[in-house]
Design an enzyme around this catalytic site. Sequence first.
Site, PDB file in Angstrom:
ATOM      1  N   LYS A  81       0.850  -1.192   0.000  1.00 11.18           N
ATOM      2  CA  LYS A  81       0.000   0.000   0.000  1.00 11.18           C
ATOM      3  C   LYS A  81       0.880   1.234   0.000  1.00 11.18           C
ATOM      4  CE  LYS A  81      -4.480   1.003   0.330  1.00 11.18           C
ATOM      5  NZ  LYS A  81      -5.634   0.200  -0.102  1.00 11.18           N
ATOM      6  N   GLY A 184     -21.016   6.651   3.484  1.00  9.78           N
ATOM      7  CA  GLY A 184     -20.013   7.117   2.531  1.00  9.78           C
ATOM      8  C   GLY A 184     -20.422   6.823   1.098  1.00  9.78           C
ATOM      9  N   VAL A 188     -17.058   3.742  -4.244  1.00  9.69           N
ATOM     10  CA  VAL A 188     -17.669   2.434  -3.966  1.00  9.69           C
ATOM     11  C   VAL A 188     -19.101   2.618  -3.467  1.00  9.69           C
ATOM     12  CG1 VAL A 188     -17.552   0.349  -2.540  1.00  9.69           C
ATOM     13  CG2 VAL A 188     -15.450   1.352  -3.461  1.00  9.69           C
ATOM     14  N   GLY A 189     -19.305   3.499  -2.504  1.00  7.42           N
ATOM     15  CA  GLY A 189     -20.637   3.701  -1.917  1.00  7.42           C
ATOM     16  C   GLY A 189     -21.683   4.085  -2.949  1.00  7.42           C
ATOM     17  N   ALA A 242     -16.767   4.220   3.919  1.00  5.06           N
ATOM     18  CA  ALA A 242     -15.946   5.428   3.998  1.00  5.06           C
ATOM     19  C   ALA A 242     -14.567   5.010   4.523  1.00  5.06           C
ATOM     20  CB  ALA A 242     -16.620   6.463   4.882  1.00  5.06           C
ATOM     21  N   ALA A 264     -15.333  -0.498   2.983  1.00  5.96           N
ATOM     22  CA  ALA A 264     -14.170   0.205   3.535  1.00  5.96           C
ATOM     23  C   ALA A 264     -13.111  -0.798   3.988  1.00  5.96           C
ATOM     24  CB  ALA A 264     -14.588   1.081   4.708  1.00  5.96           C
TER      25      ALA A 264
HETATM   26  N1  PHE Z   1      -7.995   0.471  -3.482  1.00  5.87           N
HETATM   27  C1  PHE Z   1      -7.880  -0.848  -4.037  1.00  5.87           C
HETATM   28  C2  PHE Z   1      -8.013  -1.847  -2.901  1.00  5.87           C
HETATM   29  O1  PHE Z   1      -7.953  -1.488  -1.727  1.00  5.87           O
HETATM   30  C3  PHE Z   1      -6.556  -0.983  -4.706  1.00  5.87           C
HETATM   31  C4  PHE Z   1      -6.506  -1.382  -6.155  1.00  5.87           C
HETATM   32  C5  PHE Z   1      -7.393  -0.907  -7.095  1.00  5.87           C
HETATM   33  C6  PHE Z   1      -5.542  -2.250  -6.589  1.00  5.87           C
HETATM   34  C7  PHE Z   1      -7.321  -1.304  -8.405  1.00  5.87           C
HETATM   35  C8  PHE Z   1      -5.453  -2.656  -7.896  1.00  5.87           C
HETATM   36  C9  PHE Z   1      -6.337  -2.170  -8.811  1.00  5.87           C
HETATM   37  O2  PHE Z   1      -8.196  -3.032  -3.124  1.00  5.87           O
END
Ligand code: PHE
Length: 351
Positions: A81, A184, A188-189, A242, A264
Amino acid sequence: MSQIESLLEEWDGEEVIIRRDEPTGSWIIIAVHSTRLGPTVGGTRMKPYPDLEAALRDALRLSSGMTIKFAVPNLPYGGGKAVIKVPENPDRNQRAALLGRYGKLVHQLSGLFNTGPDVGISSQDMDIIGETGAPYVFSRTPEAGGAGSPGPFTALGVFTAMEVVCERIFGEGSLKDRKILVQGAGSVGEALIDILSKAGAEIYFTDVDEATVSRIIGKHGARFIPPGEIFTTECDIFAPCALGGVLSFETIPVLKCSAVAGGANNQLAQAEDAERLRARGILYSPDYVNNIGGAMAIIGMETRGWSRREAEKNVIESVGTALRKVFKAAVDEGITTEEAARRLAEEHLAS
Ligand code: PHE
């Protein structure tokens, strides 16, 4: 020992890269948690944090979460990350240059860490990061040759998790007339609210952004709940979409839902919160089981040639299968669903 030293000592990951970005006064942190199953993949999160320690803490926790996320369905990727800690009022003009320097750093890692968007980063931003960071960059816009935003696929996985939850607690998977509370309405939400409205659910939502709130109310007839009432509103399923840490010793005792299933990352504030939910009879669908859809779909479309339809099918199958296994193991072994998901991931990491 400093806080940062103890954070790093307690973390069980492989390495952390920390770079100061002098021109913008930002910090870039890349946490490589585990390459056990393959090269690491994880989102890039960009936001202000109170201090470096808070940013590092977030990066370390989120990267461990990514390892488990990929290990539950046994995908050949490890957890990583990136967190970019920007000043409170960043200079908009400097943003592209910062993302460019960040992309260069990702490129220097030669594939050890591959990244997609997360909180504060869009597909347009991924285009910019990709100019220097390619080929280690996912989710660029279709115009730039990418598969676009992961949000709708993450939402589809969360929706699938909700169906499995309904199967478990009501004996049937339909979400028709089920009262769902979405916290949120971000990438996604909002996509989740779209799917829920098609499924005939009764939708309640909250968001802290006024423009988002008025857009969603107009679009779906979804009812707005003020952020302060979110934990005490009665519903069938509460969906945190969120930021993390919303399920805690303070919120769990007041929840009025039958289940929690959201998108989340890191929803539990502390490990004990899984047990707190269980003790209250609230079925918890673990976050990293629900929210693999975005990463899974985007990686599949960009590296394996999946069509959008194939990606959707794979997300539905993968989340459904994993969650049914987790719920069954939790009952059979008398453990929390969180613990059951962790054990499933650990089996795959150990084999
Ligand atoms: N934010 C995404 C997750 O937490 C990360 C991601 C998105 C990784 C798209 C690869 C491709 O899973």
